[in-house]
Design an enzyme around this catalytic site. Structure first.
Site, short mmCIF file in Angstrom:
data_model
loop_
_atom_site.label_atom_id
_atom_site.label_comp_id
_atom_site.label_asym_id
_atom_site.label_seq_id
_atom_site.Cartn_x
_atom_site.Cartn_y
_atom_site.Cartn_z
N ASP A 110 0.85 -1.19 0.00
CA ASP A 110 0.00 0.00 0.00
C ASP A 110 0.89 1.24 0.00
O ASP A 110 1.84 1.33 0.79
CB ASP A 110 -0.89 0.01 1.25
CG ASP A 110 -2.36 0.12 0.93
OD1 ASP A 110 -2.71 1.03 0.15
OD2 ASP A 110 -3.16 -0.68 1.44
N ASP A 207 -3.28 4.41 -2.26
CA ASP A 207 -4.43 4.85 -1.49
C ASP A 207 -4.90 6.23 -1.95
O ASP A 207 -4.09 7.16 -2.08
CB ASP A 207 -4.04 4.89 -0.01
CG ASP A 207 -5.19 5.22 0.91
OD1 ASP A 207 -6.12 4.41 0.97
OD2 ASP A 207 -5.14 6.27 1.56
N GLU A 264 -6.46 3.63 -5.96
CA GLU A 264 -7.80 3.78 -5.40
C GLU A 264 -8.37 5.10 -5.91
O GLU A 264 -7.75 6.15 -5.77
CB GLU A 264 -7.74 3.78 -3.87
CG GLU A 264 -9.11 3.81 -3.23
CD GLU A 264 -9.06 3.94 -1.72
OE1 GLU A 264 -10.02 3.50 -1.06
OE2 GLU A 264 -8.07 4.48 -1.19
N HIS A 338 -10.76 -4.17 2.76
CA HIS A 338 -10.67 -3.78 4.17
C HIS A 338 -11.58 -2.61 4.53
O HIS A 338 -11.78 -2.34 5.72
CB HIS A 338 -9.22 -3.39 4.48
CG HIS A 338 -8.76 -2.20 3.70
ND1 HIS A 338 -8.58 -2.22 2.34
CD2 HIS A 338 -8.47 -0.93 4.08
CE1 HIS A 338 -8.18 -1.04 1.93
NE2 HIS A 338 -8.11 -0.23 2.96
N ASP A 339 -12.14 -1.94 3.53
CA ASP A 339 -13.02 -0.80 3.77
C ASP A 339 -14.49 -1.12 3.54
O ASP A 339 -15.34 -0.23 3.66
CB ASP A 339 -12.65 0.37 2.85
CG ASP A 339 -11.41 1.13 3.32
OD1 ASP A 339 -11.12 1.09 4.54
OD2 ASP A 339 -10.74 1.75 2.48
#
Length: 573
Positions: A110, A207, A264, A338-339
């Protein structure tokens, strides 16, 4: 060894190994705890590499492993070149990377560079005064310029006494946004990229990378019903210089390595994603979009009880398939991360009679599309939402803010708010991986940092590995098919039966063969008729989650949450 060398050395020409790869996402602190402190760690991941190899995945994506105060579970980074002590050491990461490569798996990290932690040395210097050389590493204003609201509640602007100024934070106040207008910031970021790439990692998930360029006018954002502040997306999403920055990043760093990149991209439509992913623009390989994640939102955003309408889902997924094909770009394919809530709870049916079938159906529909599939840890087991019963069980900063906001400002009862959190909280995806039916699901010998899902005795890896008809082995077969059949990578996607509210059906068309993919999104049996335009001289069943016919029939029965894939030969040699 030759494969490992290919991965880690610099390459003069970019390859497309990521196009027929399958990625497995690991949330490190919830995967496996090797030392009994209640937190998953790098040695825990290393201990489970053989499990991932058995599943058949190609790439491991690690959520942030850098040193962090953990305000936002690692997305607030205080040192980009050090490993978070709870997770391990740099030596342990290097050993993990080495062993993953030896087993034929790559690792991507990430990259969180829209913001840092407020404990990062850059920010600690920046807030000392306007003359400090690091002050311009962040975004400061003498007065609050707009009505933007943070993703985690409150204003995006936070006052600092030392400078008598406000700094911008799109997320928690402990996550100040970097000033990408400053070329020194960009140079620092590129050095961080090189640091990890020289260690031999295989790419980055970036991210909220589409938010790094802000509109210099800092306009007010629209205030949505029931919101206290305006949205910042109009001033940040795909800002005026974002493509310039990513092309510079690609030119200076990314293009010099044989890696994969996925950005993202919140609030980015398929058309807006084209410049990020089009091969001739040299920015990113693919983006994570949220269009299908927003289909069940209401006036309270994602904290809603709605179920996704299948016709809307088909429209969104088809639009992205078409847009990426037209621009020679590439799709990322995912149901959860994860979100997000657990896939089987949100898009399938987590109840006992249908959990396994619906999990397999969702995997079938996703993995047969064009793009790179992402499996979130536990998805291959059919793990479900946690359904915590008290706010004390929640750990996520977003969930705690929502609870306060809904109960104190919006007038929701605690019971109703907890019900919404049980449906959509990010903590649903962050409960420990369920390895077996022993204490704490075999995740840790200590006290887990967050509670284990109560259904771990029925849903766990040991049980799945012992059952040849489990979701795990079904995913293993989906991955094998992708590796062995070029049509899954290259075939042209074509939606069928667009207005059908119960069945998702589509084709993947090659020159001499076609795939027919069909999935029932309901708990009712359906008699399905295949469109007359779908012709085949010969057919055979590739995979199904029930006892489907070995050859295609024009009319066939789909069980509740049934799915099947047929290979249609359009020409006989």
């Amino acid at each position: 060894m030759r494969l490992q060398m290919m991965r880690t050395r610099k390459m003069s020409k970019k390859t497309a190994w990521w196009k027929n790869s399958v990625v497995y996402q690991i949330y490190p602190k919830s995967f496996y705890d090797s030392d009994g402190d209640g937190f998953g760690d790098l040695n825990g991941i290393r201990a489970k590499l053989s499990y991932l190899k058995k599943l058949g995945i190609d790439v491991i994506w690690l959520n942030p492993i850098y040193e962090s105060p953990q305000v936002d579970n690692g997305y607030d980074i205080s040192n980009y070149r050090k490993i978070e002590p709870e997770l391990g050491t740099m030596e342990e990461f290097e050993l993990l990377l080495k062993e993953a490569h030896e087993k034929g798996m790559r690792i991507i990290l990430d990259l969180v560079v829209n913001h840092t932690s407020d404990k990062h040395p850059w920010f600690e210097e920046a807030k000392k005064g306007k003359e400090n050389p690091y002050h311009d590493y962040y975004i400061w204003k003498d007065t609050i310029p707009n009505n933007w609201g943070s993703s985690f509640g409150g204003s995006t602007w936070e006052y600092v006494d030392e400078t008598a100024q406000y700094y911008l934070h799109l997320f928690a106040k402990e996550q100040p946004d970097l000033n990408w207008e400053n070329p020194k910031v960009r140079a620092e970021v590129y050095e961080i990229l090189r640091f990890w790439l020289e260690k031999g990692i295989d790419g980055f998930r970036m991210d909220v990378i589409t938010l790094i360029s802000k509109d210099p006018a800092y306009p007010d954002g629209p205030v949505i019903q029931n919101k206290e502040y305006g949205s910042y997306y109009a001033g940040c999403a795909s800002g005026p210089r974002v493509h310039e920055y990513l092309q510079e990043m690609n030119r200076e760093v990314l293009s010099k390595y044989d890696i994969m990149t996925v950005g993202e991209a919140p609030h980015t439509s398929a058309d807006e994603a084209v410049p990020y992913t089009a091969a001739d623009r040299h920015e990113l390989n693919m983006v994570f979009h949220f269009d299908h994640m927003h289909l069940d939102y209401d006036e309270n955003g994602k904290y809603a009880k709605n179920r996704v309408k299948l016709t809307d889902l088909k429209k969104v997924m088809t639009r992205w398939q078409d847009a990426m094909r037209e621009c020679n770009g590439w799709n990322s394919l995912y149901w959860s991360n994860h979100d997000q809530a657990r896939a089987v709870s949100r898009f399938g049916n987590e109840s006992t009679p249908y959990r396994v079938k619906s999990a397999k159906m969702l995997g079938t529909i996703l993995h047969m599309m064009q793009g790179t599939p992402y499996i979130y840890e536990g998805e291959e087991l059919g793990m479900t939402n946690a359904h915590f019963e008290s706010i004390e069980e929640y750990k996520d900063v977003e969930a705690l803010d929502i609870f306060r906001d809904f109960t104190e400002r919006k007038g929701f009862s605690e019971k109703d708010t907890l019900e919404l959190l049980s449906l959509k909280s990010r903590d649903n995806a962050r409960t420990p991986m369920q390895w077996d039916d022993t204490a704490n699901a075999g995740f840790t010998e200590g006290t887990p940092w967050i509670g284990v899902n109560k259904n771990y005795k029925e849903i766990n890896a040991e049980q799945c590995l012992a059952d040849p008809d489990s979701i795990f082995y079904y995913y293993q077969e989906l991955i094998r098919l992708r590796h062995e059949m070029p049509i899954i990578t290259d075939g042209v996607y074509e939606l069928l039966d667009q207005e059908n509210e119960s069945v998702y059906a589509y084709l993947r068309k090659g020159e001499k063969e076609t795939l027919l993919v069909v999935g029932n999104f309901t708990d009712e049996p359906i008699n399905y008729h295949v469109d007359e335009n779908v012709q085949a001289a010969k057919s055979r069943l590739l995979i199904s989650n029930y006892n489907a016919a070995e050859t295609l029939e024009r009319d066939f029965a789909l069980e509740p949450y049934g799915a099947c894939v047929y290979l249609l030969e359009t020409e006989i040699e």
